[in-house]
Design a protein around this motif. Structure first.
Motif, short mmCIF file in Angstrom:
data_model
loop_
_atom_site.label_atom_id
_atom_site.label_comp_id
_atom_site.label_asym_id
_atom_site.label_seq_id
_atom_site.Cartn_x
_atom_site.Cartn_y
_atom_site.Cartn_z
N GLN A 45 0.84 -1.21 0.00
CA GLN A 45 0.00 0.00 0.00
C GLN A 45 0.88 1.25 0.00
OE1 GLN A 45 -2.85 -0.04 3.20
NE2 GLN A 45 -3.58 2.01 2.70
N ASP A 46 1.92 1.24 0.84
CA ASP A 46 2.85 2.38 0.88
C ASP A 46 3.49 2.59 -0.48
OD1 ASP A 46 2.81 3.53 3.41
OD2 ASP A 46 4.25 2.12 4.26
N GLY A 49 1.23 3.94 -3.05
CA GLY A 49 0.97 5.34 -2.71
C GLY A 49 2.14 6.24 -3.10
N HIS A 50 3.36 5.74 -2.91
CA HIS A 50 4.54 6.53 -3.29
C HIS A 50 4.60 6.69 -4.81
CE1 HIS A 50 6.64 5.13 0.69
NE2 HIS A 50 5.58 5.87 0.90
N GLU A 60 1.48 17.19 -12.49
CA GLU A 60 1.29 18.58 -12.09
C GLU A 60 2.44 19.49 -12.51
OE1 GLU A 60 0.58 18.47 -7.88
OE2 GLU A 60 -1.54 17.93 -8.13
N GLN A 123 10.20 18.10 -1.31
CA GLN A 123 9.09 18.08 -0.35
C GLN A 123 8.57 16.66 -0.13
OE1 GLN A 123 6.61 20.86 -2.45
NE2 GLN A 123 7.02 22.51 -1.01
N LYS A 126 10.85 14.35 2.09
CA LYS A 126 10.75 14.58 3.54
C LYS A 126 9.64 13.72 4.13
CE LYS A 126 12.73 19.01 4.43
NZ LYS A 126 12.47 20.36 4.01
N LYS A 127 8.55 13.66 3.41
CA LYS A 127 7.39 12.91 3.90
C LYS A 127 7.68 11.40 3.88
CE LYS A 127 2.67 12.41 4.20
NZ LYS A 127 2.89 12.28 5.62
N LEU A 128 8.25 10.94 2.77
CA LEU A 128 8.39 9.49 2.61
C LEU A 128 9.50 8.91 3.47
CD1 LEU A 128 7.75 8.91 -1.18
CD2 LEU A 128 6.17 9.38 0.68
N LYS A 129 10.48 9.72 3.79
CA LYS A 129 11.63 9.20 4.54
C LYS A 129 11.21 8.63 5.90
CE LYS A 129 16.16 10.29 6.15
NZ LYS A 129 16.26 10.87 7.48
N GLY A 130 10.30 9.34 6.56
CA GLY A 130 9.82 8.87 7.86
C GLY A 130 9.07 7.55 7.75
N GLU A 131 8.29 7.40 6.69
CA GLU A 131 7.53 6.16 6.50
C GLU A 131 8.47 5.00 6.18
OE1 GLU A 131 4.48 6.87 3.56
OE2 GLU A 131 3.80 8.68 4.58
#
Lengths: 252, 163
Positions: A45-46, A49-50, A60, A123, A126-131
């Motif tokens: 799932q992760d 999502g990534h 975008e 950006q 930063k978010k994915l590193k923690g996960e």
């Protein structure tokens, strides 16, 4: 020009995540114990999502297509994933070793991207590193546990490492545009990431008493980044997109 | 109605927007709201997902639009704030209390970098014992880990710390 190179880099990263995410999901219902069934399903799932977040950056920022269309409607040769992620799940020892080698590489990549001059990647990283911490934590714990069990368990992990190592080296396949990306401060390049990856996996392998093949003597399995794949990818894409292609314009 | 009043109403309405996976927590408890403003008679709300792959994000956005729209009678725009990333220290103390009462252990406070050791001896939400161990960093949803309490013999879930 640089935009094309950034897009190519993102496609490689996203395709790796999508395909390995799909492979991980094949453990749903089949894990050797319930916790591992859940773990591989969560990591699937992760990863998907990534992949979506990366395809979304393409859409975008770089005039890319809709993420779903891009993920499910492309031809096999337009996928840029490495061979490691295409391989069937095989036995649990293979899947675990692949997860260990890939997720350390992924964690290193996002760690470096935190300094990227391309803001959307910076950006997101930063978010994915923690996960990803939880992915490497999970992989390290199981590698250690199964190696410390000795006997057949240890031998299977060593064999899985030898099987996966040339495939994993293929993650870092160099590309023609790489120097431009390095010069523009987008990322440090595959050679540098490869070095850092070896430094990241080595201490875990030592603790597990596994013998790492000499990187100088290993022939990395390249080809994926230029669209040349193993026969396993086409079969996977067929299955993955089967429902989507029934009605590509359906809204979910 | 003054802008201050409207903003106060928006916050009141946001308290009713619950996380579909943990229905005792609202989006403010979770630290998912980063900005609320009113421009040209439109409510503009910025939010951040807890996990990148959280499947509930679009559902939560829809809930925000519906509930805030109903409470303020104004059009509502919800956007993802890309300048802020979510981490588990954003959970309020009230949120942690609600979690424990719901039977889920709260995430430990971390200082920037997260180390594996932080997951050890997570207090059991049932008997408060710290004689526990991490069974798996993955649980029934992306934000949960599974622990085992050696004192009361219960398997329990934790909202896991994320840096």
């Amino acid at each position: 020009m640089i935009k094309n190179a950034i897009a190519a880099l993102i496609i490689q990263m996203a395709d790796d995540e999508l395909i390995l995410g799909h492979r991980n999901s094949e453990w749903t219902g089949l894990g050797p114990i319930m916790e591992e069934d859940i773990a591989f399903s969560s990591m699937a799932q992760d990863k998907i999502g990534h992949a979506w977040a990366l395809y979304r950056i393409l859409q975008e920022q770089l005039n890319g297509e809709d993420p779903d269309q891009f993920a499910f409607m492309r031809a096999e040769k337009d996928f840029k994933c490495c061979h490691l992620v295409e391989m069937p799940i095989g036995t649990y020892d293979f899947s675990l070793m692949r997860h260990f080698l890939f997720d350390h590489a992924e964690a290193i990549r996002y760690d470096c991207l935190q300094q990227s001059s391309f803001e959307p990647l910076q950006q997101l990283s930063k978010k994915l590193k923690g996960e990803l911490k939880y992915h490497t934590l999970h992989a390290d714990a199981w590698i250690l546990q199964l190696c410390k069990a000795g006997g057949e368990s240890y031998e299977r992990m060593q064999a899985a490492l030898e099987q996966c190592f040339p495939l994993a080296a293929g993650i870092f396949e160099p590309s023609a545009d790489e120097q431009a990306l390095i010069d523009a401060g987008i990322y440090p390049g595959e050679r540098e990431l490869h070095e850092r990856w070896l430094n990241s996996i080595y201490p875990v392998l030592v603790k597990a008493s596994l013998n790492m093949p000499d990187p100088a003597g290993v022939k990395p399995q390249y080809g994926g980044r230029s669209g040349k794949h193993t026969p396993h990818l086409q079969a996977l894409l067929q299955e993955m997109g089967e429902v989507f292609r029934l009605d590509p314009s359906a809204r979910w | 109605m003054t802008a201050e009043n409207t903003i106060a109403n928006v916050y009141n309405a946001l308290e009713q927007v619950m996380d579909p996976e943990i229905p005792v927590l609202n989006v403010l408890d979770l630290g998912m709201i980063t900005d609320v403003a009113v421009h040209d008679n439109t409510v503009q709300i910025k939010m951040i997902p807890t996990f990148a792959a959280c499947p509930a994000v679009s559902f939560i956005q829809q809930q925000i639009r519906e509930i805030v729209g109903r409470e303020t009678s104004l059009p509502v725009e919800v956007s993802i704030d890309k300048d802020v990333h979510w981490h588990s220290n954003r959970l309020s103390d009230t949120a942690k209390e609600k979690l424990r009462n719901f039977g889920i252990a709260a995430p430990q406070i971390h200082e920037g970098e997260l180390h594996a050791e932080i997951m050890l001896n997570t207090p059991c939400p049932h008997c408060s014992s710290k004689n526990t161990y991490l069974r798996s960093p993955f649980g029934s949803t992306l934000c949960r880990a599974i622990h085992y309490c050696k004192d009361c013999g219960m398997v329990f879930e934790q909202f896991k710390p994320v840096q």
